[in-house]
Design an enzyme around this catalytic site. Structure first.
Site, short mmCIF file in Angstrom:
data_model
loop_
_atom_site.label_atom_id
_atom_site.label_comp_id
_atom_site.label_asym_id
_atom_site.label_seq_id
_atom_site.Cartn_x
_atom_site.Cartn_y
_atom_site.Cartn_z
N CYS A 2 -5.60 40.54 -0.09
CA CYS A 2 -6.49 39.61 0.95
C CYS A 2 -5.65 38.92 1.69
O CYS A 2 -4.58 38.22 1.49
CB CYS A 2 -7.12 38.78 -0.23
SG CYS A 2 -8.06 39.66 -1.23
N ARG A 27 -1.56 43.80 4.97
CA ARG A 27 -1.32 43.54 3.42
C ARG A 27 -2.30 44.46 2.77
O ARG A 27 -2.35 44.47 1.46
CB ARG A 27 -1.92 42.06 3.39
CG ARG A 27 -0.83 41.27 3.92
CD ARG A 27 -1.36 39.86 3.83
NE ARG A 27 -1.65 39.04 2.58
CZ ARG A 27 -0.71 38.45 1.72
NH1 ARG A 27 0.55 38.25 2.54
NH2 ARG A 27 -0.86 38.08 0.53
N TRP A 79 -9.45 42.51 -0.27
CA TRP A 79 -9.34 43.77 -0.80
C TRP A 79 -9.76 43.57 -2.31
O TRP A 79 -9.69 42.70 -3.08
CB TRP A 79 -7.67 43.76 -1.13
CG TRP A 79 -6.92 45.00 -1.74
CD1 TRP A 79 -6.65 46.16 -1.04
CD2 TRP A 79 -6.74 45.32 -3.18
NE1 TRP A 79 -6.11 47.11 -1.78
CE2 TRP A 79 -6.08 46.47 -3.17
CE3 TRP A 79 -6.60 44.38 -4.31
CZ2 TRP A 79 -5.71 47.06 -4.31
CZ3 TRP A 79 -6.28 44.78 -5.31
CH2 TRP A 79 -5.78 46.27 -5.36
N ASN A 105 -8.06 33.79 -1.90
CA ASN A 105 -7.02 34.99 -2.34
C ASN A 105 -6.79 34.63 -3.86
O ASN A 105 -6.61 33.40 -4.27
CB ASN A 105 -5.63 35.09 -1.65
CG ASN A 105 -5.91 35.29 -0.33
OD1 ASN A 105 -6.78 36.03 0.20
ND2 ASN A 105 -4.56 35.26 0.31
N GLY A 106 -6.72 35.68 -4.67
CA GLY A 106 -6.39 35.30 -6.07
C GLY A 106 -7.77 35.51 -7.07
O GLY A 106 -8.52 36.23 -6.36
N GLU A 486 11.77 57.26 -5.99
CA GLU A 486 11.38 56.36 -4.89
C GLU A 486 10.63 57.61 -3.86
O GLU A 486 10.01 57.44 -3.30
CB GLU A 486 12.70 55.59 -4.01
CG GLU A 486 12.22 55.00 -3.05
CD GLU A 486 10.98 54.00 -3.08
OE1 GLU A 486 10.58 53.58 -4.09
OE2 GLU A 486 10.57 53.69 -1.99
N LYS A 490 7.13 57.53 -2.47
CA LYS A 490 6.78 57.37 -1.05
C LYS A 490 5.49 58.46 -0.65
O LYS A 490 4.76 58.12 -0.02
CB LYS A 490 8.03 57.65 -0.21
CG LYS A 490 9.00 56.52 -0.03
CD LYS A 490 8.37 55.42 0.76
CE LYS A 490 7.60 54.29 -0.04
NZ LYS A 490 8.36 53.32 -0.73
N GLU A 493 2.36 57.53 -2.17
CA GLU A 493 1.49 56.38 -1.30
C GLU A 493 0.99 56.78 0.07
O GLU A 493 0.09 56.10 0.22
CB GLU A 493 2.70 55.41 -1.18
CG GLU A 493 3.18 54.49 -2.45
CD GLU A 493 4.35 53.49 -2.04
OE1 GLU A 493 4.14 52.44 -2.49
OE2 GLU A 493 5.20 53.85 -1.30
N HIS A 509 11.78 68.93 -21.12
CA HIS A 509 10.96 68.43 -22.02
C HIS A 509 9.74 68.36 -21.87
O HIS A 509 8.94 67.38 -22.41
CB HIS A 509 11.73 67.32 -22.48
CG HIS A 509 13.08 67.43 -22.80
ND1 HIS A 509 13.71 68.28 -24.08
CD2 HIS A 509 14.38 66.98 -22.19
CE1 HIS A 509 14.86 68.14 -23.99
NE2 HIS A 509 15.24 67.44 -23.11
N LYS A 608 0.05 45.52 0.53
CA LYS A 608 1.65 45.11 0.71
C LYS A 608 1.88 44.26 -0.20
O LYS A 608 3.17 44.43 -0.95
CB LYS A 608 1.67 44.50 2.12
CG LYS A 608 3.08 44.35 2.62
CD LYS A 608 3.82 45.78 2.64
CE LYS A 608 5.21 45.50 3.12
NZ LYS A 608 6.13 46.47 2.62
C1 G6P Z 1 3.20 46.61 -3.75
C2 G6P Z 1 3.58 47.36 -2.53
C3 G6P Z 1 4.95 48.12 -2.68
C4 G6P Z 1 6.03 47.02 -3.15
C5 G6P Z 1 5.34 46.23 -4.75
C6 G6P Z 1 6.32 45.21 -5.07
O1 G6P Z 1 2.82 47.42 -4.62
O2 G6P Z 1 2.59 48.13 -2.02
O3 G6P Z 1 5.50 48.77 -1.56
O4 G6P Z 1 7.05 47.75 -3.84
O5 G6P Z 1 4.14 45.91 -4.19
O6 G6P Z 1 6.13 44.08 -3.93
P1 G6P Z 1 7.36 43.02 -3.62
O7 G6P Z 1 6.95 42.26 -2.54
O8 G6P Z 1 7.54 42.30 -4.91
O9 G6P Z 1 8.47 43.88 -3.41
#
Ligand code: G6P
Length: 613
Positions: A2, A27, A79, A105-106, A486, A490, A493, A509, A608
């Site tokens: 949010c 975000r 959100w 937010n929260g 990673e 990606k 996501e 395995h 985000k």
């Molecule tokens: C969210 C984002 C990710 C990020 C993760 C940790 O899930 O979508 O891209 O890696 O948070 O975020 P930070 O700001 O702690 O690196």
């Protein structure tokens, strides 16, 4: 997650709010809304979907003028957590009597008890949110003093909040407060802004105050007074944001993600600038504020983080063990405090977070500090909560990262971890010459990335060929194992394709049962130690008819006979190879997602910055 923005001053209020919301879109959100104080009445507009829907609705509503003076407003992108993404659940929320409007937010953990209490006093509720409880509680506790009503309500809340509140009885005031969810106040001339993130304010002012937990601020257009929850005045420093608003524009790119991928030579350059000392073959990381004695006495390191930052930590684990001789483990921040970690007097905890606001990572920092461990942070956002609470650490200087999928923050995190391991290594075991070899490699990273980026059209062609696949495996060993994780993350996501990152040897395995001609395998076969074994693993995949795409080192001809397609990366040592490989995989994921027409910068269901547990 949010986003909050508030404006008070002489400019057009709804423009400032919409502008701020648009800058917070990255975000992640599913509805948006705003409340304006017009002629001492609160007018609210909410829309599900994009902030553009809200923008259109507000423009239409006020096309004939607002019919009165408006200097104050608050707005929000939501959100969904408590309750579906609907207009009723979107913020701002008003109390039953329409006296106050609030954005939040929260998560309020005791909202059910508070709601029952308010219902017993005759309050009714329209939404399924925990937020509506806060605003009704403020109304219930109100006795002519706006600030005191908010402070009294906050004392009853359990959980996390960043809030902004306006009151029709107190035009010209916004009350903001935080506990666990960031709030920043932007100081203008005859105008003030509030936001959950500096990007909401940076187009108006660079002078900001970050609130601490349990701070409550009374914001007027020409004055900000900050108090703690016991209503005692407190002083907070004014900081200068060093971002240029231009950095948060797309600048002609189709997506922020592509822009940020292509910025990596510069972002890594900024990260390492002034931090390498060839005279002593080490890295200078002033913000760590750590003595050689403290480093040589460090018995173990625990890196803690979430998401992509966690994966950067997995690369760091290899660096600290290889270069600095310090046993290292990487702990998922969400698990860290619940598994009651064993921390010794000389343990060092390294918290990694792009945003510096991730709730689980912040909780891990607090747990580690509470257990007496030394804590350092690696954050990108200057002044963020984790950076401030850790008290010492290294800023990434990657510049603002807008795309939800993290790219340039990851490579800067890995570069900073390598610099830290070099520094620790020089204290513990590396000679000047050995240190300088690593330092040379670090200095070469930006140029190597530029070289790799020149081949992006070849990566795009391979991506096009595989864009219709529904499942992928990514495999790697050693330094390339985190890179495989990673790469798969990606792809998941932003393209919504099922992708699993696996250790190349672990595949047999279990997951090998899933391989067939419809499941491509991306095998990280860089020319570094372990490559021969990866070739063995590639053959296991080919025997199950999986097409194999190798990431291989430039000039490696041998690999051709084992795979269908090859993504080339420049030749480097094992230390730099994960950085280049991940960038190649960022591009691969980006082009596949683009071919599939995905909303790349704002992928569904993702946020985000995850400020809830
Ligand atoms: C969210 C984002 C990710 C990020 C993760 C940790 O899930 O979508 O891209 O890696 O948070 O975020 P930070 O700001 O702690 O690196």
């Amino acid at each position: 997650m949010c986003g909050i923005v508030g404006y008070i001053g002489e400019h057009n209020v709804e423009d400032a709010l919409i502008n701020g919301l648009k800058r917070l879109e990255y975000r992640g959100y599913d509805s948006a809304g705003m409340s304006l104080l017009i002629n001492d009445k609160i007018e609210t507009v909410k829309k599900i979907g994009k902030t553009q829907n809200l923008h259109d609705a507000v423009t239409k509503k006020y096309s004939g003028g607002k019919g009165g003076v408006c200097t104050t407003g608050i707005a929000h992108t939501r959100w969904a957590t408590h309750g579906m993404p609907t207009e009723e659940n979107a913020h701002p929320h008003l109390d039953m009597n329409g006296n106050f409007a609030l954005v939040h937010n929260g998560i309020i953990e005791n909202y059910k008890n508070l709601k029952d209490k308010l219902v017993s006093h005759g309050y009714t509720f329209k939404s399924g949110t925990d937020t509506e409880v806060i605003v009704n509680l403020i109304d219930y506790l109100y006795e002519k003093d706006f600030f005191k009503a908010v402070a009294a309500a906050l004392k009853e809340l359990h959980g996390t909040f960043g809030i902004a509140v306006i009151s029709k009885r107190h035009p010209g005031n916004i009350v903001v407060a935080r506990r666990g969810s960031p709030i920043v106040v932007g100081l203008g001339t005859n105008e003030m802004l509030v936001g959950s993130d500096v990007s909401a304010l940076v187009a108006y002012t660079r002078r900001v105050i970050y609130l601490n937990d349990d701070d409550i601020a009374m914001v007027k257009k020409d004055d900000v007074q900050i108090y703690n929850i016991d209503e005692v005045p407190v002083t907070r420093e004014t900081a200068l944001v060093d971002w240029d608003p231009g950095e948060i524009e797309k600048s002609g790119y189709k997506h922020f993600m592509l822009k940020e991928i292509e910025e990596q030579p510069d972002s890594v350059r900024n990260s390492i600038r002034g931090r390498i000392d060839f005279k002593t073959g080490t890295a200078i990381l002033q913000g760590l504020n750590i003595t050689p004695k403290e480093v040589s006495g460090t018995t173990d390191i625990t890196i803690t983080a979430c998401g992509t930052s966690y994966i950067a930590g997995l690369v760091g684990e290899y660096y600290f063990e290889d270069l600095a001789d310090i046993p290292t483990e990487v702990a998922q921040a969400a698990e860290f405090r619940y598994r009651n970690p064993i921390l010794k007097p000389n343990s060092l905890v390294v918290a990694i977070s792009q945003s510096g606001e991730t709730a689980d990572t912040l909780a891990a920092v607090r747990e580690a500090a509470g257990k007496g461990a030394s804590v350092v942070s690696l954050c990108n956002v200057v002044g963020s909560t984790i950076a401030r609470e850790a008290g010492r650490g290294v800023y990434l200087h990657a510049g603002p990262e807008i795309s939800v999928a993290s790219t340039k923050a990851f490579t800067c995190q890995v570069a900073v971890l390598l610099m830290m391991a070099l520094k620790f290594g020089r204290i513990n075991r590396l000679s000047i010459d050995a240190g300088n070899l690593i330092a040379d490699e670090i200095e070469s990273i930006p140029e190597m990335i530029s070289k790799l980026l020149k081949t992006k059209s070849e990566i795009e062609k391979i991506a096009e060929k595989y864009a219709a696949a529904e499942d992928f495996f990514y495999i790697g060993r050693g330094y390339m194992y985190p890179a495989a994780l990673e790469g798969a993350l990606k792809l998941k996501e932003i393209s919504y394709i099922h992708a699993e990152g696996y250790h190349a040897a672990e595949l047999k395995h279990g997951p090998i049962a899933l391989l067939d001609e419809k499941v491509p395998v991306v095998a990280l076969a860089n020319d570094i130690p372990g490559k021969d074994k990866v070739i063995g693993n590639i053959q296991e995949c080919r025997a199950r008819k999986s097409p194999v795409i190798a990431v291989a080192t430039e000039g490696d001809e041998e690999i051709k006979e084992y795979v269908e397609d090859i993504i080339r990366v420049p030749k480097t040592s094992k230390y730099i190879a994960p950085i280049l490989t991940v960038i190649a995989l960022q591009l691969f994921a980006y082009y596949i997602a683009d071919k599939r027409g995905r909303d790349i910068d704002k992928p569904r269901n993702l946020a985000k910055s995850v400020t809830v547990e």
